[in-house]
Design an enzyme around this catalytic site. Structure first.
Site, short mmCIF file in Angstrom:
data_model
loop_
_atom_site.label_atom_id
_atom_site.label_comp_id
_atom_site.label_asym_id
_atom_site.label_seq_id
_atom_site.Cartn_x
_atom_site.Cartn_y
_atom_site.Cartn_z
N LYS A 100 19.48 -6.16 27.78
CA LYS A 100 20.31 -5.62 28.81
C LYS A 100 20.66 -6.73 29.48
O LYS A 100 20.07 -7.51 30.34
CB LYS A 100 19.43 -4.47 29.88
CG LYS A 100 20.33 -3.64 30.47
CD LYS A 100 20.68 -3.71 31.83
CE LYS A 100 20.41 -4.45 32.85
NZ LYS A 100 21.74 -5.08 33.59
N GLU A 135 9.92 -14.00 33.76
CA GLU A 135 10.21 -15.41 34.05
C GLU A 135 11.15 -15.26 35.28
O GLU A 135 12.48 -14.81 35.38
CB GLU A 135 11.27 -16.00 32.82
CG GLU A 135 10.76 -15.90 31.61
CD GLU A 135 9.80 -17.19 31.33
OE1 GLU A 135 9.59 -18.15 32.30
OE2 GLU A 135 9.01 -17.51 30.36
N CYS A 192 17.05 -21.37 37.34
CA CYS A 192 15.80 -21.31 38.06
C CYS A 192 14.84 -22.29 38.07
O CYS A 192 14.28 -22.51 39.17
CB CYS A 192 14.92 -20.18 37.09
SG CYS A 192 14.85 -20.91 35.58
N GLU A 198 14.71 -19.21 47.48
CA GLU A 198 15.45 -19.51 46.41
C GLU A 198 17.06 -19.12 46.81
O GLU A 198 17.46 -18.09 47.24
CB GLU A 198 15.06 -18.60 45.34
CG GLU A 198 16.03 -19.26 44.01
CD GLU A 198 15.67 -18.62 42.63
OE1 GLU A 198 15.59 -17.25 42.73
OE2 GLU A 198 15.29 -19.18 41.76
P1 NAD Z 1 18.29 -10.00 38.86
O1 NAD Z 1 16.76 -9.97 39.22
O2 NAD Z 1 19.09 -9.67 39.98
O3 NAD Z 1 18.69 -9.53 37.47
C1 NAD Z 1 18.33 -10.00 36.40
C2 NAD Z 1 18.47 -8.64 35.37
O4 NAD Z 1 17.53 -7.64 35.91
C3 NAD Z 1 19.77 -8.23 35.40
O5 NAD Z 1 20.26 -7.89 34.07
C4 NAD Z 1 20.01 -6.99 36.16
O6 NAD Z 1 20.70 -5.91 35.81
C5 NAD Z 1 18.31 -6.45 35.89
N1 NAD Z 1 17.73 -5.64 36.80
C6 NAD Z 1 18.14 -5.61 38.31
N2 NAD Z 1 17.45 -4.55 38.71
C7 NAD Z 1 16.71 -4.11 37.87
C8 NAD Z 1 15.57 -2.91 37.97
N3 NAD Z 1 15.22 -2.30 39.15
N4 NAD Z 1 14.95 -2.56 36.73
C9 NAD Z 1 15.33 -3.23 35.67
N5 NAD Z 1 16.37 -4.40 35.54
C10 NAD Z 1 17.16 -4.63 36.75
O7 NAD Z 1 18.49 -11.45 38.52
P2 NAD Z 1 20.08 -12.33 38.81
O8 NAD Z 1 20.52 -12.55 40.10
O9 NAD Z 1 20.74 -12.04 37.41
O10 NAD Z 1 19.42 -14.01 38.10
C11 NAD Z 1 19.04 -14.76 39.02
C12 NAD Z 1 17.63 -14.99 39.26
O11 NAD Z 1 17.03 -15.18 37.80
C13 NAD Z 1 16.99 -16.23 39.95
O12 NAD Z 1 15.85 -15.56 41.02
C14 NAD Z 1 16.41 -17.09 38.89
O13 NAD Z 1 15.71 -17.82 39.52
C15 NAD Z 1 15.80 -15.98 37.79
N6 NAD Z 1 15.94 -16.83 36.67
C16 NAD Z 1 14.74 -17.08 36.10
C17 NAD Z 1 14.50 -17.99 34.88
C18 NAD Z 1 13.26 -18.18 34.31
O14 NAD Z 1 12.95 -18.51 33.21
N7 NAD Z 1 12.15 -18.14 35.36
C19 NAD Z 1 15.71 -18.14 34.39
C20 NAD Z 1 17.10 -17.94 34.89
C21 NAD Z 1 16.89 -17.22 35.98
#
Ligand code: NAD
Length: 492
Positions: free
Chosen positions: A174, A253, A287, A388
């Site tokens: 997803k 992550e 991230c 963040e």
């Molecule tokens: P997000 O948490 O908003 O979304 C990530 C994914 O989760 C998307 O596909 C989203 O549709 C899905 N999602 C959202 N709500 C959900 C739910 N209730 N149940 C299941 N899935 C759900 O994050 P984002 O805005 O897409 O990405 C940015 C964030 O990702 C930042 O906080 C960044 O630090 C983190 N990130 C972490 C890493 C790592 O390896 N640690 C790498 C890249 C990004």
């Protein structure tokens, strides 16, 4: 095979039955594609097809070294279509073409690495303590859910899809709402590789759609045996709670607020370049961005002045221009959110050393641009130092001695990464061991290798990806006791 408005449900390309949504160009704001997202019914169909495919003997009985052929074939196809994939990702995310080319190369490398790792996958014969042989083996989980963010889609997708397939599973992927196109392109590649090798099509699904709908349906589905999630900490907490209800393993992550530390004896040129790259590459949407800069008080003014001068010279422009260093952000809404956070910091007393707004000029009017920004004059517990931002915003803080530095660096809920710039290897070693971070870079930053485990401490996550053991995260361990003596304790 794969009209732009089709998603991959259990090996079949068709329109999703969820609500329609648009993905827009970060450069112009114009719609790039309209998709019908996956509904819970689509998720159910994908998981059922995945479970059937995972149990299909053509896949289940394939020895690991033959599963490796699938991953190698995917890697070949990614390499063949590399430039198209990079351009698509630049169009969808806004990222500079140099970065997206590197991300595609990383995705190819990930598939090759896990193919090679499969050739050497071993179980173990454990020391026996009785009249039996004891073995520990790893088996596929069945159907794995992979939920990814928008910032580096093809690399994050590959980081989950490759080890999940390597582990003998079916995958339900997803992608994030803002960037579904690259995941669908990867879906086409995996589907083609499965067809080439005569393997069950249901092993791969790509289900774009809103997180709370499509994402939660995947996490809650009883047929999904593990979820591997990359995204924000708040979402990770929610997914962790849902997984606990099912007693399902998850890997998370999550976010970061990583310290980058410059000691007075650091190689000045290296440190200046590394600090800038660490925060402003990917327009800060990373991230692991080095977003808190700790400068020793004795070099604070001089180093910061030079950093500000060089930051002002970074080339800002469209992602498809190879000269661009700072491209637009992923979406106008995200840029506006970053602007609100910076404005609040300034209202709270932060000093703007550079940036702090969108760039002037008609060439920047339509894109989701934000200037590389450096702030200082606030304590480490100010919201701008703790939250963040996920944008091109660096906050500088002075430190005096090592204990003070380590205390400040660790005073955060996050523990993802850390950068240390010094010529003294003893200082680097001491600080590297004391800072709470899953990855520490010494005299370098934001470098990655698929053979090195990656993951966070504290609220930055749970579990590790990459490395040879990365496959085992997508498998279940089983112990087997094999009797060698017919005499059991109760036998006559
Ligand atoms: P997000 O948490 O908003 O979304 C990530 C994914 O989760 C998307 O596909 C989203 O549709 C899905 N999602 C959202 N709500 C959900 C739910 N209730 N149940 C299941 N899935 C759900 O994050 P984002 O805005 O897409 O990405 C940015 C964030 O990702 C930042 O906080 C960044 O630090 C983190 N990130 C972490 C890493 C790592 O390896 N640690 C790498 C890249 C990004």
């Amino acid at each position: 095979m794969g009209h732009p408005d089709e998603i991959l449900v259990g090996g079949c390309w068709r329109r999703g039955t969820g609500d329609p949504f648009e993905t827009r160009s970060p450069l112009t704001g114009a719609p790039l594609a309209e998709l019908h997202g996956a509904s819970p019914a689509d998720v159910d169909e994908a998981v059922r097809a995945g479970a059937a495919a995972a149990a299909d003997l053509a896949w289940r009985d394939l020895p690991p070294h033959r599963r490796a052929r699938l991953l190698s074939r995917v890697a070949d196809l990614v390499a063949e279509r590399a430039e198209d994939l990079a351009r698509l990702q630049t169009a969808d995310t806004g990222k500079s073409i140099n970065e997206t080319r590197a991300l595609v190369a990383s995705a190819e490398g990930t598939f090759r690495y896990f193919a090679a790792a499969l050739e050497t996958l071993e179980g173990s014969l454990t020391p026996s303590r009785g009249p039996y042989v004891t073995l520990s083996v790893h088996e596929p989980i069945g159907v794995v859910g992979a939920i990814t963010p928008w910032n580096s889609p093809i690399a994050s997708d590959a980081q989950k899809v490759a080890p999940a397939l390597a582990g003998g599973n079916a995958v339900v992927l997803k992608p994030a709402e803002w960037t579904p196109l690259v995941a669908l392109a990867l879906g086409r590649i995996v589907a083609a590789a499965l067809a080439d090798l005569g393997l069950p099509a249901g092993l791969m699904s790509v289900l774009p759609g809103p997180g709370p709908v499509a994402g939660e349906a995947i996490v809650r589905h009883p047929g999904v045996g593990k979820v591997s999630f990359t995204g924000g900490t708040a979402t990770g907490r929610r997914i962790g709670a849902l997984a606990a209800e099912k007693i399902m393993p998850v890997s998370l992550e999550l976010g970061g607020k990583s310290p980058t530390i410059v000691f007075p004896d650091a190689d000045r040129e290296q440190a200046l370049a590394g600090v800038m790259f660490g925060i402003f590459s990917s327009t800060g949407q990373s991230c692991i961005a080095g977003s808190r800069l700790f400068l020793h008080a004795s070099i604070y003014d001089e180093f910061l002045d030079e950093l500000v001068r060089r930051t002002g010279k970074l080339r800002i422009g469209p992602g498809d221009d190879p000269a661009t260093q700072v491209a637009p952000m992923v979406a106008h809404a995200h840029r506006d959110r970053v602007a609100v956070m910076v404005d609040a910091a300034v209202a709270g007393g932060a000093r703007v050393r550079c940036g702090g707004r969108a760039p002037d000029g008609p060439e920047y009017a339509a894109g989701a641009y934000y200037l590389p920004t450096i702030l200082d004059g606030v304590p480490n517990d100010a919201p701008i130092c703790q939250e963040e931002i996920f944008g091109p915003v660096l906050v500088a803080l002075p430190f005096t001695d090592e204990d003070d530095l380590v205390a400040q660096a660790n005073a955060t809920v996050y523990g993802l990464a850390c950068g240390i710039w010094t010529r003294d290897h003893r200082t680097a070693w001491r600080v590297a061991r004391r800072v709470e971070a899953g990855t520490v870079w010494v005299n370098t930053y934001k470098q990655f290798s698929v053979s090195t485990p990656f993951g966070g401490m504290k609220e930055s996550g749970l579990g590790r990806e990459k490395g040879r053991d990365g496959i085992l995260g997508y498998m279940r361990q089983k112990s087997v006791y094999w009797g060698t003596d017919e005499v059991l304790p109760w036998a006559g």
